[in-house]
Design a protein around this motif. Structure first.
Motif, PDB file in Angstrom:
ATOM      1  N   ARG A  47       0.849  -1.190   0.000  1.00  0.00           N
ATOM      2  CA  ARG A  47       0.000   0.000   0.000  1.00  0.00           C
ATOM      3  C   ARG A  47       0.883   1.238   0.000  1.00  0.00           C
ATOM      4  NH1 ARG A  47      -3.776  -0.302   5.009  1.00  0.00           N
ATOM      5  NH2 ARG A  47      -4.068   1.871   4.338  1.00  0.00           N
ATOM      6  N   VAL A  48       0.764   2.040  -1.024  1.00  0.00           N
ATOM      7  CA  VAL A  48       1.612   3.229  -1.169  1.00  0.00           C
ATOM      8  C   VAL A  48       1.412   4.170   0.012  1.00  0.00           C
ATOM      9  CG1 VAL A  48       2.020   5.301  -2.558  1.00  0.00           C
ATOM     10  CG2 VAL A  48       1.685   3.085  -3.674  1.00  0.00           C
ATOM     11  N   GLY A  49       2.536   4.568   0.636  1.00  0.00           N
ATOM     12  CA  GLY A  49       2.505   5.524   1.741  1.00  0.00           C
ATOM     13  C   GLY A  49       2.278   4.921   3.103  1.00  0.00           C
ATOM     14  N   GLN A  50       2.095   3.614   3.181  1.00  0.00           N
ATOM     15  CA  GLN A  50       1.811   2.993   4.478  1.00  0.00           C
ATOM     16  C   GLN A  50       3.006   3.098   5.419  1.00  0.00           C
ATOM     17  OE1 GLN A  50       0.940  -1.307   4.437  1.00  0.00           O
ATOM     18  NE2 GLN A  50      -0.759  -0.893   5.823  1.00  0.00           N
ATOM     19  N   HIS A  51       2.711   3.265   6.722  1.00  0.00           N
ATOM     20  CA  HIS A  51       3.736   3.384   7.762  1.00  0.00           C
ATOM     21  C   HIS A  51       4.073   1.995   8.297  1.00  0.00           C
ATOM     22  CE1 HIS A  51       5.955   4.893  11.195  1.00  0.00           C
ATOM     23  NE2 HIS A  51       5.672   6.150  10.874  1.00  0.00           N
ATOM     24  N   HIS A  52       5.371   1.715   8.430  1.00  0.00           N
ATOM     25  CA  HIS A  52       5.807   0.386   8.849  1.00  0.00           C
ATOM     26  C   HIS A  52       6.434   0.362  10.244  1.00  0.00           C
ATOM     27  CE1 HIS A  52       4.939  -1.818   5.090  1.00  0.00           C
ATOM     28  NE2 HIS A  52       4.989  -0.587   4.588  1.00  0.00           N
ATOM     29  N   GLY A  53       6.251   1.416  11.024  1.00  0.00           N
ATOM     30  CA  GLY A  53       6.510   1.297  12.447  1.00  0.00           C
ATOM     31  C   GLY A  53       7.576   2.150  13.079  1.00  0.00           C
ATOM     32  N   PHE A  54       8.710   2.364  12.427  1.00  0.00           N
ATOM     33  CA  PHE A  54       9.804   3.070  13.088  1.00  0.00           C
ATOM     34  C   PHE A  54       9.463   4.563  13.253  1.00  0.00           C
ATOM     35  CE2 PHE A  54      13.832   5.331  13.252  1.00  0.00           C
ATOM     36  CZ  PHE A  54      14.489   4.620  14.243  1.00  0.00           C
ATOM     37  N   PRO A  55       9.781   5.181  14.415  1.00  0.00           N
ATOM     38  CA  PRO A  55      10.570   4.666  15.527  1.00  0.00           C
ATOM     39  C   PRO A  55       9.761   4.011  16.653  1.00  0.00           C
ATOM     40  CG  PRO A  55      10.184   6.985  15.877  1.00  0.00           C
ATOM     41  CD  PRO A  55       9.502   6.625  14.570  1.00  0.00           C
ATOM     42  N   TYR A  56       8.470   3.857  16.443  1.00  0.00           N
ATOM     43  CA  TYR A  56       7.605   3.398  17.526  1.00  0.00           C
ATOM     44  C   TYR A  56       7.704   1.888  17.741  1.00  0.00           C
ATOM     45  CZ  TYR A  56       5.797   7.858  15.961  1.00  0.00           C
ATOM     46  OH  TYR A  56       5.700   9.170  15.554  1.00  0.00           O
ATOM     47  N   ARG A  70       2.681   5.788  19.366  1.00  0.00           N
ATOM     48  CA  ARG A  70       1.846   4.923  18.542  1.00  0.00           C
ATOM     49  C   ARG A  70       2.140   3.476  18.917  1.00  0.00           C
ATOM     50  NH1 ARG A  70       1.738   6.803  12.306  1.00  0.00           N
ATOM     51  NH2 ARG A  70       0.053   5.254  12.351  1.00  0.00           N
ATOM     52  N   ARG A  71       1.170   2.596  18.746  1.00  0.00           N
ATOM     53  CA  ARG A  71       1.282   1.206  19.171  1.00  0.00           C
ATOM     54  C   ARG A  71       1.582   0.293  17.980  1.00  0.00           C
ATOM     55  NH1 ARG A  71       2.541   1.966  23.932  1.00  0.00           N
ATOM     56  NH2 ARG A  71       2.234  -0.281  24.276  1.00  0.00           N
ATOM     57  N   CYS A  72       2.167  -0.857  18.273  1.00  0.00           N
ATOM     58  CA  CYS A  72       2.546  -1.798  17.225  1.00  0.00           C
ATOM     59  C   CYS A  72       1.343  -2.302  16.432  1.00  0.00           C
ATOM     60  CB  CYS A  72       3.302  -2.978  17.831  1.00  0.00           C
ATOM     61  SG  CYS A  72       4.946  -2.538  18.477  1.00  0.00           S
ATOM     62  N   THR A  73       0.200  -2.352  17.054  1.00  0.00           N
ATOM     63  CA  THR A  73      -1.004  -2.832  16.372  1.00  0.00           C
ATOM     64  C   THR A  73      -1.446  -1.906  15.234  1.00  0.00           C
ATOM     65  OG1 THR A  73      -2.320  -1.755  18.089  1.00  0.00           O
ATOM     66  CG2 THR A  73      -1.862  -4.111  18.365  1.00  0.00           C
ATOM     67  N   GLU A  74      -0.888  -0.691  15.185  1.00  0.00           N
ATOM     68  CA  GLU A  74      -1.246   0.248  14.119  1.00  0.00           C
ATOM     69  C   GLU A  74      -0.530  -0.037  12.805  1.00  0.00           C
ATOM     70  OE1 GLU A  74      -1.237   4.431  15.157  1.00  0.00           O
ATOM     71  OE2 GLU A  74      -0.972   3.909  17.271  1.00  0.00           O
ATOM     72  N   PHE A  75       0.509  -0.886  12.853  1.00  0.00           N
ATOM     73  CA  PHE A  75       1.366  -1.067  11.685  1.00  0.00           C
ATOM     74  C   PHE A  75       1.288  -2.500  11.172  1.00  0.00           C
ATOM     75  CE2 PHE A  75       3.466   1.862  14.747  1.00  0.00           C
ATOM     76  CZ  PHE A  75       3.232   3.050  14.054  1.00  0.00           C
ATOM     77  N   PRO A  76       1.518  -2.705   9.870  1.00  0.00           N
ATOM     78  CA  PRO A  76       1.550  -4.073   9.346  1.00  0.00           C
ATOM     79  C   PRO A  76       2.752  -4.831   9.901  1.00  0.00           C
ATOM     80  CG  PRO A  76       2.269  -2.511   7.674  1.00  0.00           C
ATOM     81  CD  PRO A  76       1.760  -1.695   8.814  1.00  0.00           C
ATOM     82  N   ALA A  77       2.533  -6.079  10.254  1.00  0.00           N
ATOM     83  CA  ALA A  77       3.624  -6.896  10.788  1.00  0.00           C
ATOM     84  C   ALA A  77       4.633  -7.200   9.684  1.00  0.00           C
ATOM     85  CB  ALA A  77       3.074  -8.185  11.361  1.00  0.00           C
ATOM     86  N   PRO A  78       5.924  -7.277  10.023  1.00  0.00           N
ATOM     87  CA  PRO A  78       6.909  -7.693   9.019  1.00  0.00           C
ATOM     88  C   PRO A  78       6.592  -9.087   8.488  1.00  0.00           C
ATOM     89  CG  PRO A  78       7.985  -6.784  10.971  1.00  0.00           C
ATOM     90  CD  PRO A  78       6.550  -6.958  11.324  1.00  0.00           C
ATOM     91  N   VAL A  79       7.052  -9.341   7.289  1.00  0.00           N
ATOM     92  CA  VAL A  79       6.849 -10.637   6.654  1.00  0.00           C
ATOM     93  C   VAL A  79       7.751 -11.698   7.276  1.00  0.00           C
ATOM     94  CG1 VAL A  79       7.200 -11.873   4.471  1.00  0.00           C
ATOM     95  CG2 VAL A  79       6.058  -9.655   4.486  1.00  0.00           C
TER      96      VAL A  79
END
Length: 402
Positions: free
Chosen positions: A263-272, A286-295
């Protein structure tokens, strides 16, 4: 004594008295030590300086390298100090970027023997190289240079596209990986200018894409701390990227990761958030549940860098479509890890991956030392896999059954 002379003398005396106080001010820590806790102030951990001289061919530790049964490893090219990221030209020339030594090499296969030469030099960490329509793009910290007609012109003058791309000038994590995507646009990373910190999330920790002339900047992925390798999964055109986790958070925390950027522009977590749901204690906004998990998890501090999906037919069926990842090797860990190449086998929908060792032996676990540092991988037209080794300034060729 005149008043002006007395004032001048007083100023000199004051400055002299202030010198000891100034001398006692602690020096700012180097960038790699930023974020180091007081409890680790006495730690001897520090980045491993790359070897910047040519390693004689007889000293390249080929006999130590191990690959699965049926595979063969040979030294394909050597004598290129600091060799890192690779791109193949239309005529078969392999262009090799570097960091500290500031060079780009051109490696040609002259009927079974490889010759290398310095194509460009005196650049600021020209790690990123990419080829499109006969032109070589070299991306340094903030410079973008395009060399046209490189197959026929051995010494072209570059077209300077630096102003058009307008990249940040910060050096820390500023070295680039670059590749042209299936859409014909030039993709590159912009790392975070620190170990862990608050930063402008529109400028750093990004994967970007541009038109070839530097126009049309678009953020493909946010919150990717420092990706130095990415590729598109065959048959899907979905982008996957390696990512290096932060330092000074523990021997096994956080892990390096492989991300799916669908998904273009999606946030993948860092620095949270990093790794497998690890919440950074200094960034809880921000919490980890907000971001897609790594593959996939690629190991703690393993420095997962270059990656490519295997698109050849030389390797056995089981390897086709796998991601090959060069793990450059740890420095921020007492027990070293990495210094190898692993594969990642994705599930059907590409959301989970299984990691397996592939090319090992450059890490001596008994002595906690290393003999080489795999940095990038590249699939050749015949199906062989090239692996660059920054430590030895060499490129290995991995083949199967030939």
């Amino acid at each position: 004594m005149a008043l002006s002379s007395r004032l001048a003398l007083a100023g000199l005396l004051g400055a002299a008295l202030a010198l000891p106080a100034l001398a006692q001010q602690p020096a700012a820590p180097p960038a790699w030590a930023q974020g180091r806790p007081d409890s680790q102030a006495a730690s001897t951990l520090a980045p491993h300086a790359p070897r910047l001289t040519a390693t004689p061919a007889e000293r390249i530790p080929l006999d130590q390298i191990r690959v699965p049964e049926g595979f063969r490893v040979e030294v394909w090219a050597s004598g290129m100090p600091g060799a890192r990221m690779m791109a193949r030209g239309d005529d078969g020339t392999i262009y090799v970027g570097t960091r500290t030594i500031g060079r780009v090499y051109a490696v040609r296969d002259e009927g079974g023997a490889r010759t290398s030469r310095i194509f460009a030099q005196r650049l600021d960490q020209p790690n990123g190289v990419a080829v499109r329509n006969g032109s070589l793009y070299v991306i340094a910290i903030n410079r973008v240079l395009r060399y046209d007609n490189v197959a026929t012109n051995q010494n072209p003058e570059p077209v300077d596209l630096t102003a058009a791309f307008a990249l940040p000038t910060e050096a820390h994590h500023g070295w680039k990986f670059a590749a042209f995507g299936p859409d014909g646009r030039l993709y590159m990373n912009v790392g975070v200018p620190c170990n862990v910190c608050s930063f402008d999330e529109d400028r750093f920790a990004l994967i970007l894409r541009y038109n070839a002339d530097g126009s049309g900047r678009e953020i493909v992925g946010r919150g990717v701390r420092n990706s130095v390798g990415f590729d598109w999964r065959p048959g899907t055109n979905v982008l996957y990227a390696t990512n290096n986790g932060r330092d000074w958070a523990g021997e096994d925390t956080p892990q390096d990761t492989l991300h799916r950027l669908d998904r273009v522009g999606q946030h993948h977590g860092f620095p949270y958030c990093s790794g497998e749901g690890w919440q950074d204690p200094g960034h809880t906004g921000r919490r980890c549940t907000e971001f897609p998990a790594p593959v996939a998890m690629l190991g703690p501090h393993a420095a997962a860098l270059g990656m490519r999906f295997y698109t050849g037919t030389m390797f056995p069926e089981a390897y086709r479509g796998r991601a090959f990842v060069a793990r450059h090797g740890s420095w921020n860990r007492e027990a070293k890890t990495g210094f190898d190449v692993v594969t990642v086998t994705l599930n059907a929908d590409g959301t989970q991956g299984t990691v397996e060792p592939f090319m090992t032996g450059l890490l001596n676990t008994g002595e906690n030392s290393f003999r080489g540092r795999p940095t990038d991988v590249l699939v050749m037209p015949d199906g062989a896999l090239l692996v660059s080794d920054e430590e030895n300034g060499a490129i290995y060729r991995v083949s199967y059954g030939r």
